[in-house]
Enzyme design. Sequence first.
Site, PDB file in Angstrom:
ATOM      1  N   HIS A 101      -0.682   4.413  11.078  1.00  0.00           N
ATOM      2  CA  HIS A 101      -0.914   3.320  10.127  1.00  0.00           C
ATOM      3  C   HIS A 101      -2.397   3.049   9.857  1.00  0.00           C
ATOM      4  CE1 HIS A 101       0.855  -0.097   7.853  1.00  0.00           C
ATOM      5  NE2 HIS A 101       1.888   0.705   7.861  1.00  0.00           N
ATOM      6  N   ARG A 112       3.386  11.600   1.261  1.00  0.00           N
ATOM      7  CA  ARG A 112       4.178  10.419   1.614  1.00  0.00           C
ATOM      8  C   ARG A 112       4.494   9.497   0.432  1.00  0.00           C
ATOM      9  NH1 ARG A 112       7.315   8.635   4.551  1.00  0.00           N
ATOM     10  NH2 ARG A 112       6.391   6.814   5.515  1.00  0.00           N
ATOM     11  N   GLU A 147      12.363   9.335   4.433  1.00  0.00           N
ATOM     12  CA  GLU A 147      12.424   8.159   5.302  1.00  0.00           C
ATOM     13  C   GLU A 147      13.569   7.271   4.826  1.00  0.00           C
ATOM     14  OE1 GLU A 147       8.989   5.665   4.929  1.00  0.00           O
ATOM     15  OE2 GLU A 147       9.230   4.830   6.937  1.00  0.00           O
ATOM     16  N   TYR A 207       2.145  -3.068  14.795  1.00  0.00           N
ATOM     17  CA  TYR A 207       2.937  -2.475  13.721  1.00  0.00           C
ATOM     18  C   TYR A 207       4.070  -1.610  14.276  1.00  0.00           C
ATOM     19  CZ  TYR A 207       4.480   0.777  10.267  1.00  0.00           C
ATOM     20  OH  TYR A 207       5.289   1.523   9.468  1.00  0.00           O
ATOM     21  N   GLU A 230       1.558  10.492  11.022  1.00  0.00           N
ATOM     22  CA  GLU A 230       1.369   9.887   9.697  1.00  0.00           C
ATOM     23  C   GLU A 230       0.152   8.973   9.640  1.00  0.00           C
ATOM     24  OE1 GLU A 230       4.889   7.777   8.580  1.00  0.00           O
ATOM     25  OE2 GLU A 230       3.867   6.596   7.074  1.00  0.00           O
ATOM     26  N   ARG A 234      11.598   8.398  13.955  1.00  0.00           N
ATOM     27  CA  ARG A 234      10.222   7.944  14.136  1.00  0.00           C
ATOM     28  C   ARG A 234      10.162   7.048  15.369  1.00  0.00           C
ATOM     29  NH1 ARG A 234       6.502   3.909  10.389  1.00  0.00           N
ATOM     30  NH2 ARG A 234       7.412   2.345  11.758  1.00  0.00           N
ATOM     31  N   TRP A 284      -4.946  -2.452   8.831  1.00  0.00           N
ATOM     32  CA  TRP A 284      -3.580  -2.703   9.326  1.00  0.00           C
ATOM     33  C   TRP A 284      -2.686  -1.556   8.894  1.00  0.00           C
ATOM     34  CZ3 TRP A 284       1.283  -3.234   7.094  1.00  0.00           C
ATOM     35  CH2 TRP A 284       2.298  -3.589   8.026  1.00  0.00           C
ATOM     36  N   GLU A 341       1.346   7.079   1.555  1.00  0.00           N
ATOM     37  CA  GLU A 341       2.235   5.992   1.100  1.00  0.00           C
ATOM     38  C   GLU A 341       1.486   4.948   0.282  1.00  0.00           C
ATOM     39  OE1 GLU A 341       3.698   4.730   4.973  1.00  0.00           O
ATOM     40  OE2 GLU A 341       2.607   2.856   4.799  1.00  0.00           O
ATOM     41  N   ASP A 348       3.710   7.075  13.295  1.00  0.00           N
ATOM     42  CA  ASP A 348       2.841   6.529  12.250  1.00  0.00           C
ATOM     43  C   ASP A 348       1.659   5.803  12.904  1.00  0.00           C
ATOM     44  OD1 ASP A 348       1.745   5.355  10.002  1.00  0.00           O
ATOM     45  OD2 ASP A 348       3.641   4.560   9.229  1.00  0.00           O
TER      46      ASP A 348
HETATM   47  O1  EZ4 Z   1       3.856  -0.416   6.391  1.00  0.00           O
HETATM   48  O2  EZ4 Z   1       6.350  -0.268   3.877  1.00  0.00           O
HETATM   49  O3  EZ4 Z   1       5.890   4.460   7.077  1.00  0.00           O
HETATM   50  N1  EZ4 Z   1       6.115   3.344   6.762  1.00  0.00           N
HETATM   51  C1  EZ4 Z   1       5.237   2.357   6.691  1.00  0.00           C
HETATM   52  C2  EZ4 Z   1       5.762   1.033   6.186  1.00  0.00           C
HETATM   53  C3  EZ4 Z   1       4.704   0.220   5.461  1.00  0.00           C
HETATM   54  C4  EZ4 Z   1       5.347  -0.841   4.636  1.00  0.00           C
HETATM   55  C5  EZ4 Z   1       4.330  -1.506   3.722  1.00  0.00           C
HETATM   56  O4  EZ4 Z   1       4.977  -2.187   2.725  1.00  0.00           O
HETATM   57  O5  EZ4 Z   1       4.093   2.553   6.995  1.00  0.00           O
HETATM   58  O6  EZ4 Z   1       6.300   0.316   7.244  1.00  0.00           O
HETATM   59 CO    CO Z   2       3.722   4.671   7.098  1.00  0.00          CO
END
Ligand code: EZ4
Ligand code: CO
Length: 409
Positions: free
Chosen positions: A219, A290, A346, A159, A243, A147, A409, A269, A217
């Site tokens: 996010h 996920r 992952e 992030y 992602e 990643r 976030w 996730e 990602d």
């Molecule tokens: O932000 O696990 O793909 N992984 C992620 C992680 C999440 C954290 C949140 O607890 O997006 O880094």
């Molecule tokens: Co993620």
Amino acid sequence: MQIVKADVVVTSPDRNFVTLRLETDDGLVGLGDGTLNGRELAVVAYLREHVVPLLIGRDASRIEDTWQFLYRSAYWRRGPVTMAAIAAVDVALWDIKARAANMPLYQLLGGASRTGLLAYGHASGQELPELFDSIREHQEQGYRAIRVQTGVPGLKSIYGIASNATYDGGRYDHEPAQRGDLPAEEDWDTRSYLRHVPTVFEAVRHEFGPELPLLHDSHHRLTPIQAARLGKSLEPYDLFWLEDVTPAENQEALRLVRQHTTTPLAIGEIFNTVWDYQLIIREQLIDYVRSAVTHTGGVTHLKKVLDHASQYQIKSGMHGPTDISPVGLAAQMHLGLAIHNFGIQEYMKHGERTNEVFRQSFTFSDGLLHPGERPGLGVDLDLAEAAKYEYQRAYLPFNRLADGTVHDW
Ligand code: EZ4
Ligand code: CO
């Protein structure tokens, strides 16, 4: 096989972990992970105050019945706290059943469908040279899929960049939750991000060639039309997946994204039941699920989600950051080894202290994970080690735009 003891063990070696430890009258111990990053104590209270009293005296062999009882008898269903608590019980019961059968859990789930689980790690860097070093380090550790996250021009902190050091100064990969009384504030600018990311993947492909599977990602930060544009602009770089492009509480948003891009999509996730996936699986709007075992009601429920997904050629991509404890990670390695529609796992390495608290049997070699052959999950909890590390408050960060507006976030 009656449950005679149920303890919720909270420990914080490199980060906070919540572990349910069940004991049966014939002396078997089972472990389940209930760690919910940044809200750990809510799951602790849910378990200690409302679930543990229901477990004492129950037949430990009745996994499905216990799952249905905890889910339906609460009346208030779903949600991350509830589903993490149910997952902790479910995984501990699977651990007990497999230990009683003297088999690794994957054998009870149908046996191995493959020799090992393709894993991806998190490479990152503020700028390209650090990113390239990080990708090379991951390749040297054996990772065969990576990643990629970088800084974005104009943004101070973002992030996905490894920032936290371990207690001895080493790199503790990407751990977004930071210990302290207040969450860290990060900043965000979608236009700058959308311009920058394709240039990063162009550079990475140029440096590392076309073979290496690459992931990214977003996010949860984009609107559907922004996500569509990003997917389209990354098509030349052949991502394994993109992602969490949108927040995805609105599953229909993915229709628009899907119409515009062939970049494979991974989501889920922060989902916690099959209901969160209902539309996006049925309409084939994603390519990878996920969900982690820990956040989706355990092995029992996530197996149902993945069986449903398999009818649409949708595969697993179970969430495996460091906030999934070694117990949760082991559970999903057994599940991933057994199911047919495994996609990728992952895998971020836990810290050394964590590995002292949780003694594990899994292996990572040549880019593939394997849960090992010990009966059950293959994880033992060292209670004396766990007791050394008290819970420490830690929050995930949050985002503000340049004008001060709070952003996803
Ligand atoms: O932000 O696990 O793909 N992984 C992620 C992680 C999440 C954290 C949140 O607890 O997006 O880094
Ligand atoms: Co993620």
